[in-house]
Write an enzyme that holds these catalytic residues in place. Sequence first.
Site, short mmCIF file in Angstrom:
data_model
loop_
_atom_site.label_atom_id
_atom_site.label_comp_id
_atom_site.label_asym_id
_atom_site.label_seq_id
_atom_site.Cartn_x
_atom_site.Cartn_y
_atom_site.Cartn_z
N HIS A 1 -7.80 -44.04 9.35
CA HIS A 1 -9.17 -43.51 9.27
C HIS A 1 -9.07 -42.02 8.97
O HIS A 1 -8.79 -41.21 9.86
CB HIS A 1 -9.92 -43.72 10.58
CG HIS A 1 -11.35 -43.28 10.54
ND1 HIS A 1 -12.32 -43.94 11.26
CD2 HIS A 1 -11.99 -42.28 9.89
CE1 HIS A 1 -13.49 -43.35 11.06
NE2 HIS A 1 -13.31 -42.32 10.23
N HIS B 1 -10.69 -38.54 6.62
CA HIS B 1 -11.64 -37.89 5.72
C HIS B 1 -10.90 -36.81 4.93
O HIS B 1 -10.29 -35.92 5.52
CB HIS B 1 -12.78 -37.25 6.51
CG HIS B 1 -13.63 -38.23 7.25
ND1 HIS B 1 -14.75 -38.80 6.70
CD2 HIS B 1 -13.51 -38.74 8.51
CE1 HIS B 1 -15.30 -39.62 7.59
NE2 HIS B 1 -14.56 -39.61 8.69
N LYS C 1 -16.61 -49.95 4.26
CA LYS C 1 -17.04 -49.21 5.45
C LYS C 1 -18.53 -49.40 5.69
O LYS C 1 -19.35 -49.14 4.81
CB LYS C 1 -16.72 -47.72 5.29
CG LYS C 1 -17.16 -46.85 6.46
CD LYS C 1 -16.40 -47.19 7.75
CE LYS C 1 -16.85 -46.30 8.91
NZ LYS C 1 -16.14 -45.01 8.93
N HIS D 1 -18.43 -47.98 11.79
CA HIS D 1 -18.76 -46.90 12.71
C HIS D 1 -19.66 -47.53 13.76
O HIS D 1 -20.85 -47.80 13.51
CB HIS D 1 -19.48 -45.77 11.97
CG HIS D 1 -19.83 -44.61 12.85
ND1 HIS D 1 -19.24 -43.36 12.71
CD2 HIS D 1 -20.69 -44.49 13.89
CE1 HIS D 1 -19.72 -42.54 13.62
NE2 HIS D 1 -20.61 -43.21 14.35
N HIS E 1 -12.57 -45.52 15.54
CA HIS E 1 -12.69 -44.46 16.56
C HIS E 1 -13.37 -44.96 17.84
O HIS E 1 -14.41 -44.45 18.25
CB HIS E 1 -13.36 -43.21 16.02
CG HIS E 1 -14.59 -43.43 15.18
ND1 HIS E 1 -15.63 -44.26 15.54
CD2 HIS E 1 -14.96 -42.88 13.99
CE1 HIS E 1 -16.56 -44.22 14.62
NE2 HIS E 1 -16.17 -43.39 13.66
N ASP F 1 -9.38 -40.03 12.25
CA ASP F 1 -10.73 -39.54 11.95
C ASP F 1 -10.69 -38.03 11.72
O ASP F 1 -11.64 -37.32 12.02
CB ASP F 1 -11.72 -39.90 13.06
CG ASP F 1 -13.18 -39.71 12.63
OD1 ASP F 1 -13.42 -39.63 11.41
OD2 ASP F 1 -14.05 -39.64 13.51
#
Length: 345
Positions: A13, A15, A99, A136, A174, A247
Site C-alpha cells: 500500500h 502513495h 481500490k 479503505h 491499513h 500507506d
Amino acid sequence: MTSLTIRRPDDWHLHLRDGDMLRGVLPETARDFARAIIMPNLVPPVVTAKDAAAYRDRIMAALPKGSDFQPLMTLYLTETTDPADVAAAYADGLINAVKLYPAGATTNSASGVKDITAVMPVLEKMAQIGLPMCVHGEVTDADVDIFDREAVFIDTKLNPLRQRLPELRIVMEHVTTKDGIDYITAADQNLAGTITTHHLIINRNHLLVGGIKPHYYCLPVAKREEHRLALRKAATSGDSRFFLGTDSAPHTDPNKLCDCGCAGVFSATNTMACLAHVFEQDGALENLESFASLNGPAYYGLPVNDATLTLTKHDTAVNFPAKIETGEGPVTLFDPGFALFWSTS
C-alpha cells in the site's frame, strides 16, 4: 542479533503521487522494496486501463538508474467503472488490484463509491477472475465518530458484502483497530489485512497530547493503545493474513502545516528500520520476513522476491533525514519517537 537477512520486502500500500513529488519520493521506496501496490487516487484518479498504463510509464521513467523496482498498478473504483475494462487490464497483467474508496473517506477520494450496489457488476467480475479488491475500510457518515468509522464499516458494509459475494478476494488496508484484526482473524478465506509502520508505533495520544502533531495525522486516524497493541500482536505473529502496507503518503510541509492539514504519514525512508525495532522489541525478529516479504506475495498470488535485504544493528543510532526534499517542496519523514539502530543494505 546484529544482522538479519530476509527476502527483499514489498510494500502492499503505497502513495507515490505524480510529477515532481513522484520523482522526489520514489527513490526512497525503491531503495529497500522490490515491488509496491500503487494507490490510484491521483487528480484525476486512475480509473481505466489506459490511465494505469500511462501512470506506470511515468513511474518507470522516474526510477533511479539501475533500479529494478516494479510498480504494481491498481484502478480506482467508481460507480461508472467498466467491468470489461477491469478484466482486460487484469488479463494483460497491467493491474494487480482495484481500490474501493468510500466517497470522501480520505485524500482525493471524492470520486469514490457512494452506493456499493452500483459497483456490484464490477465486484462480481473481479470475484469471477480472482482479482483482489483493496478497500479503505471506513464509513463517512457525519454522525459516526471518526474513531469508530472502521468498526462501523465492518458491520454495515464489509460483512454484508462478504456474505453476498464470498468469492471476492479482499484486502482490508491499513487496519487500525482490534475490531479489524479480530474480523480478519475470524475469516476462513478471501480476507487479509495490511498494517502500516506508523500504526504499529503511535496511538492517538501521540497525535494529540501536548499539542497537535500534524505529521502524525493520517486516515484512518491512530486509535487507542489497546488497538495499537492488537496490531502489534497480529503483525509480529507470523499470521499469513497480515502483511506490510506502509500507506506512506507524502504531502509537503506547507500542506501538512495549515488550517486544514492533509492526512498522511511519509515513512518510506525508515520503514524497515522501524519494523526491525518493533519486531525486536516484541521478541519476534524471526517473523519480520513473513510480514514484510512472504505473506503479501502469497495472498496476491505472486512469487517471492529472489533478492535479499540485510538489516544490520549498530551500537549507535542511525541518522535518517528529517525531511526529503522534492521539487514540490519538503516532505517530513515519520519520526517514531525513539532512536533507530537498524540500517539496510
